[in-house]
Design a protein around this motif. Sequence first.
Motif, PDB file in Angstrom:
ATOM      1  N   ALA A  31      37.429  39.453  34.582  1.00 13.61           N
ATOM      2  CA  ALA A  31      36.356  40.114  35.323  1.00 13.61           C
ATOM      3  C   ALA A  31      35.210  40.513  34.409  1.00 13.61           C
ATOM      4  CB  ALA A  31      36.913  41.339  36.045  1.00 13.61           C
ATOM      5  N   LEU A  32      35.521  40.895  33.170  1.00 12.69           N
ATOM      6  CA  LEU A  32      34.481  41.346  32.244  1.00 12.69           C
ATOM      7  C   LEU A  32      33.710  40.187  31.624  1.00 12.69           C
ATOM      8  CD1 LEU A  32      36.453  44.208  30.435  1.00 12.69           C
ATOM      9  CD2 LEU A  32      34.510  44.487  31.994  1.00 12.69           C
ATOM     10  N   GLN A  33      34.375  39.084  31.352  1.00 14.38           N
ATOM     11  CA  GLN A  33      33.702  38.009  30.618  1.00 14.38           C
ATOM     12  C   GLN A  33      33.087  36.936  31.520  1.00 14.38           C
ATOM     13  OE1 GLN A  33      36.852  36.545  28.124  1.00 14.38           O
ATOM     14  NE2 GLN A  33      37.616  35.074  29.643  1.00 14.38           N
ATOM     15  N   SER A  34      33.345  36.997  32.837  1.00 19.75           N
ATOM     16  CA  SER A  34      32.827  35.971  33.754  1.00 19.75           C
ATOM     17  C   SER A  34      31.720  36.552  34.625  1.00 19.75           C
ATOM     18  CB  SER A  34      33.956  35.439  34.646  1.00 19.75           C
ATOM     19  OG  SER A  34      35.048  35.005  33.867  1.00 19.75           O
ATOM     20  N   LYS A  35      30.679  35.797  34.862  1.00 15.67           N
ATOM     21  CA  LYS A  35      29.583  36.269  35.724  1.00 15.67           C
ATOM     22  C   LYS A  35      29.994  36.243  37.188  1.00 15.67           C
ATOM     23  CE  LYS A  35      26.273  37.474  34.445  1.00 15.67           C
ATOM     24  NZ  LYS A  35      25.936  38.840  33.961  1.00 15.67           N
TER      25      LYS A  35
ATOM     26  N   LEU B 249      39.120  48.616  35.611  1.00 11.57           N
ATOM     27  CA  LEU B 249      37.831  47.945  35.439  1.00 11.57           C
ATOM     28  C   LEU B 249      36.688  48.960  35.442  1.00 11.57           C
ATOM     29  CD1 LEU B 249      36.031  45.436  35.290  1.00 11.57           C
ATOM     30  CD2 LEU B 249      36.195  45.249  37.782  1.00 11.57           C
ATOM     31  N   LEU B 250      36.778  49.961  36.305  1.00  7.87           N
ATOM     32  CA  LEU B 250      35.727  50.981  36.363  1.00  7.87           C
ATOM     33  C   LEU B 250      35.667  51.777  35.065  1.00  7.87           C
ATOM     34  CD1 LEU B 250      36.153  52.223  40.050  1.00  7.87           C
ATOM     35  CD2 LEU B 250      34.413  50.687  39.136  1.00  7.87           C
ATOM     36  N   VAL B 251      36.833  52.057  34.481  1.00 11.25           N
ATOM     37  CA  VAL B 251      36.868  52.743  33.181  1.00 11.25           C
ATOM     38  C   VAL B 251      36.181  51.879  32.125  1.00 11.25           C
ATOM     39  CG1 VAL B 251      38.384  53.544  31.316  1.00 11.25           C
ATOM     40  CG2 VAL B 251      38.927  54.090  33.698  1.00 11.25           C
ATOM     41  N   ALA B 252      36.487  50.584  32.131  1.00  5.23           N
ATOM     42  CA  ALA B 252      35.890  49.664  31.159  1.00  5.23           C
ATOM     43  C   ALA B 252      34.373  49.603  31.318  1.00  5.23           C
ATOM     44  CB  ALA B 252      36.500  48.275  31.323  1.00  5.23           C
ATOM     45  N   LEU B 253      33.904  49.523  32.543  1.00  9.97           N
ATOM     46  CA  LEU B 253      32.455  49.452  32.784  1.00  9.97           C
ATOM     47  C   LEU B 253      31.769  50.751  32.395  1.00  9.97           C
ATOM     48  CD1 LEU B 253      32.461  47.537  36.204  1.00  9.97           C
ATOM     49  CD2 LEU B 253      31.881  46.626  33.947  1.00  9.97           C
ATOM     50  N   ASP B 254      32.442  51.884  32.652  1.00  9.48           N
ATOM     51  CA  ASP B 254      31.881  53.166  32.210  1.00  9.48           C
ATOM     52  C   ASP B 254      31.692  53.168  30.695  1.00  9.48           C
ATOM     53  OD1 ASP B 254      31.823  54.181  34.764  1.00  9.48           O
ATOM     54  OD2 ASP B 254      33.681  55.347  34.578  1.00  9.48           O
ATOM     55  N   HIS B 255      32.690  52.674  29.981  1.00  8.75           N
ATOM     56  CA  HIS B 255      32.619  52.632  28.518  1.00  8.75           C
ATOM     57  C   HIS B 255      31.447  51.765  28.049  1.00  8.75           C
ATOM     58  CE1 HIS B 255      34.132  52.768  24.394  1.00  8.75           C
ATOM     59  NE2 HIS B 255      33.923  51.461  24.340  1.00  8.75           N
ATOM     60  N   LEU B 256      31.149  50.732  28.825  1.00 10.91           N
ATOM     61  CA  LEU B 256      30.050  49.818  28.460  1.00 10.91           C
ATOM     62  C   LEU B 256      28.686  50.307  28.959  1.00 10.91           C
ATOM     63  CD1 LEU B 256      31.923  46.492  29.296  1.00 10.91           C
ATOM     64  CD2 LEU B 256      31.275  47.282  27.007  1.00 10.91           C
ATOM     65  N   GLY B 257      28.685  51.441  29.679  1.00 16.34           N
ATOM     66  CA  GLY B 257      27.424  51.965  30.204  1.00 16.34           C
ATOM     67  C   GLY B 257      26.912  51.212  31.415  1.00 16.34           C
TER      68      GLY B 257
ATOM     69  N   MET C  73      20.470  40.461  41.497  1.00 15.69           N
ATOM     70  CA  MET C  73      19.563  40.056  40.417  1.00 15.69           C
ATOM     71  C   MET C  73      20.189  38.909  39.616  1.00 15.69           C
ATOM     72  SD  MET C  73      17.943  43.666  39.045  1.00 15.69           S
ATOM     73  CE  MET C  73      19.497  44.305  38.435  1.00 15.69           C
ATOM     74  N   PRO C  74      19.358  38.085  38.992  1.00 15.32           N
ATOM     75  CA  PRO C  74      19.877  36.895  38.292  1.00 15.32           C
ATOM     76  C   PRO C  74      20.911  37.201  37.223  1.00 15.32           C
ATOM     77  CG  PRO C  74      17.491  36.775  38.541  1.00 15.32           C
ATOM     78  CD  PRO C  74      17.889  38.141  38.991  1.00 15.32           C
ATOM     79  N   ASN C  75      20.840  38.388  36.595  1.00 21.13           N
ATOM     80  CA  ASN C  75      21.778  38.708  35.506  1.00 21.13           C
ATOM     81  C   ASN C  75      22.979  39.510  35.984  1.00 21.13           C
ATOM     82  OD1 ASN C  75      20.348  41.008  36.142  1.00 21.13           O
ATOM     83  ND2 ASN C  75      20.264  41.764  34.026  1.00 21.13           N
ATOM     84  N   CYS C  76      23.165  39.624  37.295  1.00 23.45           N
ATOM     85  CA  CYS C  76      24.256  40.425  37.855  1.00 23.45           C
ATOM     86  C   CYS C  76      25.598  39.700  37.723  1.00 23.45           C
ATOM     87  CB  CYS C  76      23.966  40.718  39.324  1.00 23.45           C
ATOM     88  SG  CYS C  76      25.168  41.805  40.124  1.00 23.45           S
ATOM     89  N   SER C  77      26.667  40.470  37.589  1.00 20.96           N
ATOM     90  CA  SER C  77      28.028  39.928  37.644  1.00 20.96           C
ATOM     91  C   SER C  77      28.599  40.213  39.028  1.00 20.96           C
ATOM     92  CB  SER C  77      28.912  40.573  36.577  1.00 20.96           C
ATOM     93  OG  SER C  77      28.453  40.248  35.282  1.00 20.96           O
TER      94      SER C  77
ATOM     95  N   VAL D 253      39.839  32.236  38.590  1.00 18.13           N
ATOM     96  CA  VAL D 253      40.635  32.959  39.583  1.00 18.13           C
ATOM     97  C   VAL D 253      41.900  33.468  38.918  1.00 18.13           C
ATOM     98  CG1 VAL D 253      41.868  32.803  41.782  1.00 18.13           C
ATOM     99  CG2 VAL D 253      39.761  31.481  41.436  1.00 18.13           C
ATOM    100  N   VAL D 254      42.169  34.756  39.094  1.00 19.33           N
ATOM    101  CA  VAL D 254      43.429  35.321  38.616  1.00 19.33           C
ATOM    102  C   VAL D 254      44.196  35.824  39.829  1.00 19.33           C
ATOM    103  CG1 VAL D 254      44.553  37.071  37.202  1.00 19.33           C
ATOM    104  CG2 VAL D 254      42.435  35.993  36.409  1.00 19.33           C
ATOM    105  N   GLU D 255      45.437  35.318  39.996  1.00 20.49           N
ATOM    106  CA  GLU D 255      46.260  35.770  41.115  1.00 20.49           C
ATOM    107  C   GLU D 255      47.346  36.703  40.600  1.00 20.49           C
ATOM    108  OE1 GLU D 255      48.478  34.199  45.125  1.00 20.49           O
ATOM    109  OE2 GLU D 255      47.824  32.722  43.631  1.00 20.49           O
ATOM    110  N   LEU D 256      47.353  37.922  41.151  1.00 19.77           N
ATOM    111  CA  LEU D 256      48.383  38.905  40.802  1.00 19.77           C
ATOM    112  C   LEU D 256      49.611  38.646  41.663  1.00 19.77           C
ATOM    113  CD1 LEU D 256      46.116  42.094  40.630  1.00 19.77           C
ATOM    114  CD2 LEU D 256      46.736  40.537  38.768  1.00 19.77           C
ATOM    115  N   THR D 257      50.767  38.509  41.035  1.00 25.95           N
ATOM    116  CA  THR D 257      51.978  38.139  41.782  1.00 25.95           C
ATOM    117  C   THR D 257      53.099  39.169  41.657  1.00 25.95           C
ATOM    118  OG1 THR D 257      52.770  36.862  39.885  1.00 25.95           O
ATOM    119  CG2 THR D 257      51.502  35.669  41.559  1.00 25.95           C
ATOM    120  N   ARG D 258      53.074  39.966  40.605  1.00 25.17           N
ATOM    121  CA  ARG D 258      54.163  40.918  40.383  1.00 25.17           C
ATOM    122  C   ARG D 258      54.057  42.082  41.364  1.00 25.17           C
ATOM    123  NH1 ARG D 258      54.976  44.637  34.948  1.00 25.17           N
ATOM    124  NH2 ARG D 258      56.539  46.057  35.846  1.00 25.17           N
TER     125      ARG D 258
END
Length: 724
Positions: free
Chosen positions: A341-345, A364-372, A446-450, A480-485
């Motif tokens: 999620a972080l490295q893909s647009k 993911l929200l914690v990670a994005l907060d850390h990145l501002g 916007m064009p640079n949005c993820s 695509v990442v599929e969560l199965t557990r």
Amino acid sequence: MSNAARTLESIEGVIDQILFVNDNTGYVVARLEVEDAEHRRDCVAVVGNLADPQVGATMRLVGSFQTHPRYGRQFRVESFELLKPAGLTALERYLCSGQIRGVGPALARRITEHFGEELFTILDQQPHRLREVHGIGRSIERQITAAWQDQSGLRELMVFLRGHGLSAHYARRIHKLYGTRSLEIIRSDPYLLARTVNGIGFRTADTVAEQIGIPRNSIQRARGAILYLLERMAEEGHVCAPLGYLEQQFRAALDMDPELAHAAVADLAEGQEVIVEGSGDEAVAYLRRLYQAETNLAKRMHELSRGRAMAGHAIERALAACDKASPFPLSGEQRSALRCALQSKVAVITGGPGTGKTTLLRSLLVALDHLGIKPTLAAPTGRAARRLAEATGREAKTVHRLLEYSPDTGQFIRGSLYPLRSGFVIVDESSMMDLELASSLLSALMPNCSLLLVGDRNQLPSVGPGSVLKDVIASGLAPVVELTRVYRQASQSRIVTNAHRINRGELPDVSNAAGGDFFFIERNSPEDVLSTIKQLVAQRLIGNFGINGSGDIQVLTPMNRGPLGVHLLNRELQQLLNPQGRALVVGDREIREGDRVIQLKNNYDKQIFNGDIGRVLQVDPARALVEAAFEDSHASYDAGDLDELALAYAISVHKSQGSQYPAVVMPMHQSHYLMLRRNLIYTAITRAERVCVLVGTRAAMAQAVRNEEERRRFSRLAERLHIA
């Protein structure tokens, strides 16, 4: 008392006062001045659809007298006829009614005194002579003439429509759109009505066409038929239609020459009403709006996916921050999904119930907060948006509200010219997002949005056209990442474990263990299934599983019609749970104060959307008004938009998508055999939060689990997104 049981009678008079009018539908509350055989005058309150009455208009009304508990004696109109003013007094009142600018009581009196009984002929044949009256110049003469011709045209239109089986209330809509040319347009191409007048479909226009002599194999009918078939397919979820299918429908359903399908499509394509792609057996036809949505969505997805990815060292710092903040370590697949999620647009995370999608989003929200980075959270429905907000502790909006609809323009405010100021957009329950909504959202990024799409690929596709999430997954455009557990806490729920069993093609565990949350009650006949459902909703579930009342229980069913369909279940449950109260009859339905109701289509003006569930607060039968409260807002419905509202004691599984309910009860019977599919029963079961009860036969359940076939939706989005 039903309409059929009333004794109909006719009254005739002059509209003396208009107390209420709905501009969209023509529903009116008015006072009609009537005169008896001895010339005594009296005023009668009249209610009903009168199209476009004006003070001073002379009308003949057919209906019945009723006594309203609040408003007293009224004449409820069943049908009406607009007459020429009967006598000079009525004509004078018509002239000074305010409809004609510049003509007041004094001038109206001078006109009638000058011409006397000759005035009717003057207005019909020699309107220029109106200038003989002092105070009338060319401008006022034109206004009087136009108003008289306009009323005459409306009167003729009503007579024409009635003669061809169409209710007169359509006259106002048609006349407002086409004016004095209405009759000319209908006679030349009645199929135009199906494309331009709300409430008139192909079948209705086809009836008119047949009665006025338009041949069944005419190009006019063929054009109307193509648009009708494409719209019908869109309602069934398709984005386009193979030309071969349209040919087959011409032959089998419409009794038309299949060759006409090609000619009609070519005709419509020339006018850009239909877009054709491909050739030969690969050729497909699109309604223009769906073609534009599909091509725009593909173009914007490609543009986003080519954006600059986040730097690797920043991602590693964000992952370390997540590890530090989380009380429990992420699993390997969760960590892989977070990195993706972080490295893909553009990325997709999918998984069934209990597989940790919510935990992943919090990380993911914690990670994005850390990145501002301040992300934008959205979901296709109000309920899904509220659940997302509750799960994450962050603001979440519906996609519709995020895009800020403007009633003035009939479009979203947010778009390519005024994009969302967000660098990261997360859409939960994205399997519910249809093609047009997804296209509008992508236009506003916007064009640079993820963009991160989160959802369950195994649920039913969206109610609207398209299968956006599945097409994005199939295209290979985005990782695509599929969560199965299934995590320990979730694995203790039979709802969760049975959903996964069904998804694997295994029968659910129906041991009905004490303390469980999933039950199957075997009943064979539809009557026994219905009886058991009524007992569950009214008595057996209440007080158990944290269920406080019938409002916590949602009945889901695979089909709208049939012995255990939406319509019959709603009638039965309404009578059981809300048998009394002020009511309004709408076609074959009755809406009562206190009823549970569902919105059937997006209404951007009201900000109420397809699938929203609410409760009726007030019914005003005299004015055909209903006031309903939904979770986020209130809405008023009049006679013109009551077809958007339906009872919701029972709803279809499709309509339940994106929502969850404390308790779900569902019939599972062979009468539903056409709809018994694995993804349908899977979707229904996963709507339940605390308890799920299936009532029916083991054979029907087994058929649903075995049938993994999905109805194919015609679309070319996956091909457009595919990267060779």
